[in-house]
Structure formats: C-alpha cells, structure tokens
Design a protein around this motif. Structure first.
Motif, PDB file in Angstrom:
ATOM      1  N   LEU A 127      14.300   4.368   1.359  1.00  0.00           N
ATOM      2  CA  LEU A 127      14.353   4.228   2.811  1.00  0.00           C
ATOM      3  C   LEU A 127      14.344   2.757   3.217  1.00  0.00           C
ATOM      4  O   LEU A 127      15.101   2.340   4.107  1.00  0.00           O
ATOM      5  CB  LEU A 127      13.163   4.961   3.437  1.00  0.00           C
ATOM      6  N   VAL A 128      13.521   1.962   2.568  1.00  0.00           N
ATOM      7  CA  VAL A 128      13.481   0.526   2.848  1.00  0.00           C
ATOM      8  C   VAL A 128      14.814  -0.122   2.486  1.00  0.00           C
ATOM      9  O   VAL A 128      15.330  -0.976   3.216  1.00  0.00           O
ATOM     10  CB  VAL A 128      12.320  -0.145   2.087  1.00  0.00           C
ATOM     11  N   SER A 184       9.294   3.393   7.318  1.00  0.00           N
ATOM     12  CA  SER A 184       8.258   3.646   6.308  1.00  0.00           C
ATOM     13  C   SER A 184       6.880   3.241   6.818  1.00  0.00           C
ATOM     14  O   SER A 184       5.885   3.952   6.621  1.00  0.00           O
ATOM     15  CB  SER A 184       8.572   2.884   5.014  1.00  0.00           C
ATOM     16  N   LEU A 185       6.796   2.089   7.493  1.00  0.00           N
ATOM     17  CA  LEU A 185       5.507   1.615   7.995  1.00  0.00           C
ATOM     18  C   LEU A 185       4.979   2.503   9.117  1.00  0.00           C
ATOM     19  O   LEU A 185       3.773   2.756   9.204  1.00  0.00           O
ATOM     20  CB  LEU A 185       5.646   0.172   8.479  1.00  0.00           C
ATOM     21  N   GLY A 209       3.005 -10.045   8.797  1.00  0.00           N
ATOM     22  CA  GLY A 209       2.746  -8.626   9.045  1.00  0.00           C
ATOM     23  C   GLY A 209       2.493  -7.867   7.769  1.00  0.00           C
ATOM     24  O   GLY A 209       1.590  -7.021   7.697  1.00  0.00           O
ATOM     25  N   ALA A 210       3.276  -8.170   6.713  1.00  0.00           N
ATOM     26  CA  ALA A 210       3.080  -7.498   5.424  1.00  0.00           C
ATOM     27  C   ALA A 210       1.702  -7.802   4.856  1.00  0.00           C
ATOM     28  O   ALA A 210       1.059  -6.941   4.239  1.00  0.00           O
ATOM     29  CB  ALA A 210       4.165  -7.934   4.432  1.00  0.00           C
ATOM     30  N   THR A 211       1.213  -9.035   5.079  1.00  0.00           N
ATOM     31  CA  THR A 211      -0.126  -9.409   4.605  1.00  0.00           C
ATOM     32  C   THR A 211      -1.199  -8.598   5.315  1.00  0.00           C
ATOM     33  O   THR A 211      -2.116  -8.055   4.677  1.00  0.00           O
ATOM     34  CB  THR A 211      -0.358 -10.911   4.839  1.00  0.00           C
ATOM     35  N   VAL A 212      -1.097  -8.493   6.641  1.00  0.00           N
ATOM     36  CA  VAL A 212      -2.076  -7.717   7.414  1.00  0.00           C
ATOM     37  C   VAL A 212      -2.009  -6.238   7.031  1.00  0.00           C
ATOM     38  O   VAL A 212      -3.049  -5.571   6.877  1.00  0.00           O
ATOM     39  CB  VAL A 212      -1.846  -7.899   8.926  1.00  0.00           C
ATOM     40  N   ALA A 228       6.022   0.151  -0.752  1.00  0.00           N
ATOM     41  CA  ALA A 228       7.342  -0.461  -0.897  1.00  0.00           C
ATOM     42  C   ALA A 228       7.661  -1.462   0.206  1.00  0.00           C
ATOM     43  O   ALA A 228       8.139  -2.569  -0.084  1.00  0.00           O
ATOM     44  CB  ALA A 228       8.410   0.627  -0.973  1.00  0.00           C
ATOM     45  N   PRO A 229       7.432  -1.145   1.494  1.00  0.00           N
ATOM     46  CA  PRO A 229       7.740  -2.147   2.521  1.00  0.00           C
ATOM     47  C   PRO A 229       6.872  -3.395   2.440  1.00  0.00           C
ATOM     48  O   PRO A 229       7.338  -4.484   2.779  1.00  0.00           O
ATOM     49  CB  PRO A 229       7.501  -1.397   3.839  1.00  0.00           C
ATOM     50  N   ILE A 230       5.628  -3.274   1.970  1.00  0.00           N
ATOM     51  CA  ILE A 230       4.790  -4.459   1.806  1.00  0.00           C
ATOM     52  C   ILE A 230       5.427  -5.415   0.809  1.00  0.00           C
ATOM     53  O   ILE A 230       5.670  -6.591   1.090  1.00  0.00           O
ATOM     54  CB  ILE A 230       3.374  -4.073   1.326  1.00  0.00           C
TER      55      ILE A 230
END
Length: 480
Positions: A321-322, A330-331, A266-269, A373-375
């Motif tokens: 937040l993360v 965040s996302l 998911g982080a990649t997408v 940051a979440p990525i």
C-alpha cells in the motif's frame, strides 16, 4: 555497492530479515517469560521493567552510533560484528545467576543488537534502489516483525513451560550463526561515499538523556521525590546541551536538519508513539494473562496469537500500500485501530471478557501491522542514500525510545495503582489509566501520521534532502 541480480537482492533481504527476526523474537519471547523470571529471580515489578528497558535503552543509545559507524567503515563489517556480540550476549543471558547479572547481560545483547537492525535497513536501502521495490522490501521486513510476534509467544510459552525461561535465549544461537555465515558469503560490502567522524560528546549526551529519563520514570513509584528530580534534571540538562551542541558540529551524531523534513519528523513521532503503545500493551497483557488469570506461559501466548497473526498478515499489505499509494492510508488505518483497541480496554474493561479481549488484540495487531512500513519507508526515502544508515538509525532509535518509555511509563502507572494490593484484586482498575495512555499513543499515530503525509509535507522532505546532499552524492530523494 554493485548492482545485484534480482535473486541476489532477495537473498540479501532474507539475510537481513534473519537479524530482525532474532532481535524482535527476543523481545516477544521475553515478555511471555516475565512472570516465570520474576518468581525464579525474586524480582519486583521494577526489576521486570529493567530486564526489558535495559535492552531497549542501550539499543536506543547506540543505534545512531552504529548507523554512522557502518556508513563509515563498512555496513557488512559492522553487521557481522553485531551478530557475534548479540549471539554471545544471548548465551550469557541464559546463564545469568541473578537479576542484576541478567540486566547486565541484556545490555551486552543490546550492544550487538544496535549493530543489526539499522545497519540491515541501510543495506536494504542501498540494495533496493527503486522506490516501489524498496517499499515492498520494507513490507517484507515488517512482516518479519509479525512472524516474531506470532512465533514469540508460542515458542516462548512452550520453552518456558517445558524447559524453563533460560531456554528462550537459546533460540538466538542457530539463527545468529546461520546469518553470520550467510552474510560472509552473500552480502557485499558497502559504505557511504564520505566518511562521518565520530561524535563522542553527542553520544554521551544521548546516553545521559535516555538513561536518566528512564530511571526517573521506572523508579518514581518507589523512590523519593528528591532522587527523581535529580535524574529528571540531568535528563533536561542533557537534552538542552544536545540541542545546543549538535548543530555546531560539521558532522554531528544527530543531524538536526533531518527534522526539517515534515514526513521524517512525523515518522519519528509516529514511531515513538506506536512502539510506546506496543511496549505497554505487551507488558500489561503478559502480567494480566499469567498473574491475574493464572494462565501458563504457553496459554498466554495462545491468547496473544490473534494480535500477532494480524500483524503478520497486515505488514506486507501495508508495504504494498505504501509503495502504490503512499504512507497516509496505512497510517490512518494504524492510528484508528490502535486507538479503538486502547479505548476498549480503558473504557470497557475488554480484558474481563473473552470476546472483547480477542477483539482488542485483533484491532491492536491490525494497527501495528500497518504502522511499521510507512515509518521506515518515510524515514529512509526522503534522505540521500549516502546517509541512509544514519536516517535508518534515527527511525530505529525512535522505535526503541518509544518501547523504553512505554514499558517505563505503563509499568510506573500500574505499580502506583496496584500498590500493596494483590494483582487479582486491583489489576483491572490500576491498569485503566495505562490503557488510556495506550489509546492516546494510537491517537497520536492517527493525527501526526495524517498531517505529516500530505503533499505540502513531501515538499519539505525534498528540500531537506537537497540541503543534505553534497555535490558528489546529490540525487533525487522523492518520498514514496
């Protein structure tokens, strides 16, 4: 890596952030300078796309190689080599006599840049071992992107208007040299417990895939269908071969098992989608403000300042937040605001009125500030620290692929719509499909980010980390 004192850890973070600053600043400064470079070098729209994409394309192609090499031979060593090559490349760019030379020198710059961000993130990951402390450090890292976005348009506009576009590359020299000396003095050497062997076949396949795909997209408006089909076929063949070849290697360039982790996938997408939106957004904004509204480079930079300021403010907030609540909120914020911003321009022609233009910039900057940051945190937190360099490199590669495709696709759509007409007469209508693409990228961040950050997804990350960890380096890898 030995355990460092809190003060030393903060110093290492600051040094790593210096490398991010010059790489990120280089992109934002260059965008403001595009119209001046276009006039001086007599370049087409496709030529301007290549000055950006030649850099991001080489970055995307070499980041994973740089990450695995740093894990193998030493992260500080590779990081310092990157600083040297990037600084030399910047000097060459400032001396480029024509467009072809500039594109070639940008590629040299990118070779150095490929050794900086993923390796710096690997250093940070191994320096800040506490998950909450790491999340906050990554928030600071994201804030540096905001600083570069805030400073880039202003610094670039001032330099372009007063000295000329060549001076934008001079900014990298003092920062690069300072980072090099500080790294030599304060950053300890570290490497993975088990060295990974090179994968030259995988590396060549990645270069063939990204290079041919980018060429097919950028040249589509001006080249014949036959040539586009040939390069599209090469890209498809390289992708199929890569997916077949890499799982059969003991130590592949791209460990496809990483993608069994839903948060990592998911982080990649999300990274590809968010940075495709960013690349297209900056490209359209720069051309509109200077070529349609007729603003100077400095005035265009001032107009983009609300977007940059929101990124600067929101990035550290997102990091906290993360660290405290995980990546989902965040996302969701990022995806929602980036989508709304794209819709404002696509459906309501926000660029044609000052108030809606500023609102669109504020919303996009807010979303982009929350997404970084979440990525990064999701990509590195769900993997064993022994493979932090490769995991961080995949995340960084996803960003560069996204930005490369964003500029290529948005530029191609714009070129097809403008055609032989003047920018002033046809830009707004020609850009409308491009803005819808940017809105779609924001929607992808919202949907994929929400789905990949749930509890069931975190379970796949833990199982993936367990499979990837050898008995010698096995450790807990809970996703923050």
């Amino acid at each position: 890596m030995p355990e460092l004192s809190p003060r030393r850890r903060q110093l290492v973070l600051a040094i790593c952030c210096m490398s991010l600053l010059i790489v990120s600043l280089d992109n934002t400064v260059l965008n403001v300078a595009l119209p001046s470079m276009q006039k001086d070098l007599h370049a087409s729209l496709a030529g301007m796309q290549w000055t950006i994409d030649a850099y991001t394309l080489v970055l995307a192609s070499l980041l994973m190689l740089a990450g695995s090499t740093a894990d193998r031979i030493g992260r500080r060593k590779v990081f310092m080599a990157g600083l040297v090559v990037f600084t030399v490349g910047s000097v060459l760019c400032s001396l480029a006599p024509n467009l072809e030379s500039l594109v070639a020198f940008r590629m040299i710059q990118a070779v150095g840049g490929s050794m900086l961000n993923p390796v710096a993130m690997s250093i940070i990951t191994n320096t800040f071992t506490d998950p909450r402390e790491r999340a906050r450090a990554i928030g600071v890292w994201g804030a540096v992107v905001g600083i570069s976005m805030a400073a880039g348009p202003l610094v670039g506009g001032l330099l372009v208007d007063s000295v000329g576009w060549r001076s934008i590359f001079w900014v990298n020299l003092p920062v690069g040299l300072a980072a090099l000396l500080l790294t030599l003095r304060y950053v300890p050497e570290s490497r993975a417990p088990k060295a990974r062997r090179p994968d030259p076949v995988g590396q060549l396949l990645v270069i063939a895939l990204l290079g041919s795909l980018t060429y097919a997209i950028i040249e589509a408006p001006s080249s014949g269908a036959g040539k586009i089909l040939v390069f599209g076929g090469i890209a498809l063949a390289a992708l199929v071969t890569l997916l077949w070849y890499e799982p059969r290697r003991d130590e592949p360039l791209i460990d496809l098992r990483f993608f069994r982790s839903v948060p990592f996938s998911g982080a990649t997408v999300v990274a590809v989608s968010a940075f495709a939106a960013l690349g297209g957004f900056l490209f359209l904004s720069t051309l509109y403000l200077q070529n349609v509204r007729g603003l100077s480079a400095l005035d265009a930079g001032l107009w983009m300042l609300p977007m940059a300021a929101m990124t600067f403010v929101c990035a550290p907030l997102s990091g906290r937040l993360v660290g405290n609540r995980g990546p989902r909120l965040s996302l969701l914020i990022a995806g929602t605001t980036m989508t709304v911003s794209g819709v404002l321009f696509a459906a309501f022609e926000a660029e044609t009125a000052n108030v809606t233009l500023v609102i669109g910039y504020v919303l996009f900057g807010l979303g982009f500030g929350f997404v970084n940051a979440p990525i990064t945190n999701t990509a590195v937190s769900g993997m064993p620290r022994a493979q932090a360099g490769v995991a961080a490199a995949v995340a960084s590669t996803s960003r560069q692929i996204g930005q490369t495709l964003g500029v290529a696709v948005i530029g191609a759509v714009l070129a097809s719509g403008v055609g032989a007409s003047s920018y002033r007469d046809s830009f707004v209508s020609a850009a409308r499909p491009a803005w819808w693409i940017i809105a779609g990228c924001g929607l992808a961040v919202l949907v994929v980010g929400g789905l990949s950050s749930g509890r069931w997804a975190r379970g796949t990350a833990a199982r993936t980390a367990d499979r990837l960890s050898s008995p010698e380096v096995k450790e807990s890898a809970g996703v923050v």
